[in-house]
Scaffold this active site. Structure first.
Site, short mmCIF file in Angstrom:
data_model
loop_
_atom_site.label_atom_id
_atom_site.label_comp_id
_atom_site.label_asym_id
_atom_site.label_seq_id
_atom_site.Cartn_x
_atom_site.Cartn_y
_atom_site.Cartn_z
N ASN A 1 47.97 49.01 42.23
CA ASN A 1 47.22 50.23 41.94
C ASN A 1 46.31 50.59 43.10
O ASN A 1 45.85 49.72 43.83
CB ASN A 1 46.37 50.01 40.68
N ASP B 1 45.92 52.11 36.30
CA ASP B 1 46.15 50.71 36.76
C ASP B 1 47.62 50.32 36.67
O ASP B 1 47.94 49.15 36.42
CB ASP B 1 45.28 49.72 35.97
N GLU C 1 41.37 45.13 42.61
CA GLU C 1 40.23 45.26 41.70
C GLU C 1 38.90 45.01 42.42
O GLU C 1 37.82 45.21 41.86
CB GLU C 1 40.38 44.32 40.50
#
Lengths: 562, 562
Positions: free
Chosen positions: A259, A301, A194
């Site tokens: 991801n 994701d 992220e």
């Protein structure tokens, strides 16, 4: 209970000074053969989370009582699974990621190690300041911290032996899951997709902390041309942030990868291997031996980090060396763990609506309108970005042939948007909102706990939960499954029928998986308690009822028969 | 169990809208007559901490098990004693001093009130950021906070009804103990003698929060001329920081008052009344009806705040309306609670060495060389400044006629020094060091738990503790005494013999007193767990072993028979 023979082994090992090579590997296998032990996060290298103990069973579990409590001394999500070696439990905590040696019989502290993890490391935790546990090998305990530091301690004293900075936390890299000890190495991944981290698996000399190899999970490679058509792989995610499995016979260590980064697919045309994939590495040199991508060019994701359970299954009359995963994308995969070849798969999350199924090679047959992009808004795709199941681990019981898993019944709206990489800043590029799944509502049916048949790919029974399933599973030879929920209820369930046989209100959310062990001739069940993690502390609709109903907490509870 | 009749009473009271006057007083007395209830900090206005329940008794306590746990959502010293009204427990927490309504049967939260106590209030807590509990009256719960704010909440919903700023926390005034509800008033003291606070008792209209009266505890008064020979009383301490008792028949509310400020006696010639005293006030107007000073011109920090237990005793053939206190100075006092007249007293702490005894009026016969001053250094005076016993409350069992109390076996060196008053700064004026008491050492015999005969002034039995006794006592009609220690062990003891019948390891230090209640026909024992308070968190020799052995924590545990 073979406590006696086990003790002999360990003492002999220590006295004879067996080589590090032998110990790192063989000691853990030997420990796992002793039903009293829980030497690894998933109990064994195969991550079965199956305890061969049966003193506590379907007939007497109603008499299960608290044996002791040990405070963890921190609040926030307690996702830690203790390991148990001899008469000691080693349990880690949420920030600052302390570790304690706890007497497995009395609950008393033997030693405590208070980490000097800097406070600002907390801001780089995508999903609460958690730590999922430690690894053991050769008289040492190893664990990674939120500040990207891997620490080796003397298991007897808690004295720090060495530390290694695996990654730079100020760039958004963190460690939240236990490493794995194989031969003379301690091997770890890290989190950070992220924040635009580039995933890798890194190996250290378990005795010195010297880095031995570092294998990046994403980037261009000869065998998968066109997978990265830009240089987006440099900040491309695919972090191996959860726990590994290992097949000693094949000498392969398995990781699921996260991801790709950012969520916005526009910047990364191609399949983006090996993001959202299962990879097998040779632990001796770090070489990726095979890869299997579960969600090519992931747009939702859907990390493939979930635990990989290694068991031999008989499928269509043929015994196969299987690797199983209940993937965030809603599909259950059975691969050949020697080759990475897809054997079979199907959805375990009944409301999966983004693909028609898996093709003969295990590649999802996508429904194009369910794929978000900069220009395509998807109103209701299932599962949610947290997955049909997130990292909280499933357990496999060889007696029933079933896996037991917590899960989520949530969907989402999602559309991508532009985002620019800045070191240490969130790098997501998506506008998304989670929504209750079919039949769910606020604080209603948002989670399920399921028994799933991996051979016939069928749900066998389901227990509805008000909140998403964030407590992992334990299953035992006593015919039981144990798990906790975010409301703070800890349950024992009949592994065959799903009937709830026993409950205990633990006073804070359970977002960790239980273990079982024996000491002094008694079987215990232990679980960390403390609300937190990715769902529970989220502001807004998803989490808003939970902090009103449930307090933060932090303690380890051990149960035994009265 | 008379749950039925009690329920009828409460429901009738609510429906008929009995006047606040009647409820404030009579409701609490009625509740305390119901063995199932624990309506006040000390169970009853008399602070006996005696539960008439006997389902759990000496014969079966070995089968006591954890019924449920509720996390308190904070760490640091959990000194909170829950009150139990109907099927609800009300429990407060360490900073920020939250309060939760907990289902007494299941342990689940009914509501939670998260306090907006400012963070900087923590720096004015002399002795950890604790809160000792709440008071109930007329459908409301009341509690004071570290920031000097008294809050009234709706007991059903947790909605805030009013708040009153009792004192200015930035001057070092804090509230750490529950108020007392009498008639239409809620009455509170506050802490702060270490910051030069001037003590007072303050009464509020329980329905509106309007201040009704404020009676200062220290200062010149006609009946005690010469008690303050300078104007040092303006910052003179004597804070009524702990819990009150009440005699409805005499209509007197009793408070113990704290040490005079500063510790340096040079600035405050005279007896310094009513610091280090027991005072009786008329709750209607706040008038001090009588006072009894335990340590005239205290030089050792021997607050007289310890709980005042009101029972009728037969002494030398005469029934006396007694008020009992085990004072920090090491003496046990029995007064006539109607008049304040000294009846009898003697040391309960065997190693008291600063006085030869008490004279006919109960005034200590001091040994001059044990009194510290600017010029006199005292090398080893016993007890320590924490007292032979600190605030953790004793319990009185009418069946045995004994009181049960935690205590300390520590002494000190002490000499005074000059100090100047500055608002919000420590105002102590002493150099002192605690030392193990006779026969004690680091983590050895620093505490005792004792049964004491208040009629014959004799110790009946003693249990040695490694650390000072910071967990208060509960005694029951089942012939039991319950208490916890700073190591985290919770014990049930035979009230007659002192034999330990049952133990449970609770995982963090216990610095609160247990309670007992019944709901659904079952008796429960409940105790707050969480290391902290004045001793445990202190840097240096005293506390240094504790944080290594014991984690911080915060949870309420309820026990019942399996």
């Amino acid at each position: 209970m073979r406590g006696g023979s086990w003790k002999t082994f360990v003492v002999a090992g220590l006295l004879l000074g067996l080589s590090a090579w032998a110990l790192g590997n063989e000691e853990l296998i030997k420990l796992a053969q002793n039903p009293s032990e829980w030497p690894l996060y998933g109990r064994d290298y195969a991550n079965t989370r199956y305890s061969p103990l049966d003193q506590i069973n379907t007939a007497n579990v109603g008499r299960l009582k608290v044996a002791w409590i040990q405070s963890l001394g921190t609040l926030r999500g307690q996702e830690s699974v203790p390991i148990k070696i001899g008469d000691t439990l080693y349990v880690t905590t949420s920030w600052p990621n302390n570790i304690y040696a706890v007497d497995a019989r009395t609950g008393r502290l033997k030693w405590k190690y208070v980490s000097d993890t800097p406070a600002d490391a907390q801001q780089y935790a995508c999903c609460d300041v958690v730590n999922r546990g430690a690894a053991y090998g050769n008289g040492k305990v190893f664990f990674g911290r939120l500040d990207g530091v891997l620490v080796a301690l003397d298991a007897q004293t808690g004295r720090e032996l060495w530390r290694a900075t695996v990654v730079d936390y100020k760039a958004g890299y963190t460690i939240t899951s236990p490493p794995i000890v194989i031969k003379d190495k301690v091997i770890t991944g890290y989190a950070g997709a992220e924040f635009g981290a580039r995933g890798a698996v890194v190996a250290y000399d378990m005795n010195t902390g010297r880095e031995l190899w570092r294998t990046f999970t994403v980037g261009p490679g000869p065998e998968y041309d066109n997978s990265w058509q830009t240089d987006a792989w440099k900040t491309g995610g695919g972090t191996a942030w959860y726990v590994a499995s290992y097949d000693p016979e094949a000498n392969l260590v398995y990781y699921g990868t996260g991801n790709p980064a950012p969520w916005n697919t526009a910047v990364r045309p191609g399949d983006n291997k090996w993001s959202a994939s299962i990879i097998a590495l040779n632990p001796d040199d770090g070489r990726i031996v095979w890869g299997f991508q579960t969600t090519p060019q992931d747009a939702w994701d859907w990390d493939a980090e979930n635990e990989l359970v290694l068991v031999d299954l008989v499928i269509k009359g043929r015994k196969v060396p299987a690797l199983m995963q209940a993937n965030k994308n809603g599909f259950f995969y059975v691969l050949d763990r020697k080759t990475g070849k897809f054997i079979q798969g199907d959805k375990y999350y009944p409301h999966l609506n983004w693909a028609k199924g898996l093709d003969a090679n295990g590649r999802p047959i996508e429904i194009p309108e369910m794929r978000p992009s900069l220009t395509q808004y998807v109103d209701y795709v299932c599962p949610v970005f947290w997955g049909g199941k997130n990292w909280p681990p499933m357990a496999y019981n060889p007696k029933t042939g079933l896996v037991y898993m917590p899960g989520n019944n949530m969907c989402m709206s999602i559309q991508h948007r532009e985002v620019t990489y800045t070191k240490g800043a969130l790098y997501i590029g998506s506008k998304h909102e989670h929504k209750p799944g079919p039949g769910a509502g606020p604080a209603k049916n948002l989670g399920q706990f399921r028994a799933f048949d991996p051979v016939n790919l069928k749900i066998v029974w389901t227990i509805d939960e008000r909140y998403p399933g964030w407590g992992g599973a334990l299953t035992t030879a006593g015919g039981l499954v144990f798990y906790g929920n975010e409301e703070g209820e800890f349950k024992a369930v009949d592994a065959r029928t799903g009937k709830i046989l026993w409950r205990f209100y633990a006073g804070s959310g359970i977002v960790a998986a239980p273990i079982s062990y024996a000491v002094g001739g008694k079987q215990y069940i232990a679980v960390s308690v403390g609300l937190g993690g990715e769902y529970a502390l989220l502001p807004g609709e998803a989490g808003k009822n939970l902090p009103n109903e449930v307090n933060l907490g932090g303690y380890l509870i051990a149960f035994t028969l009265d």
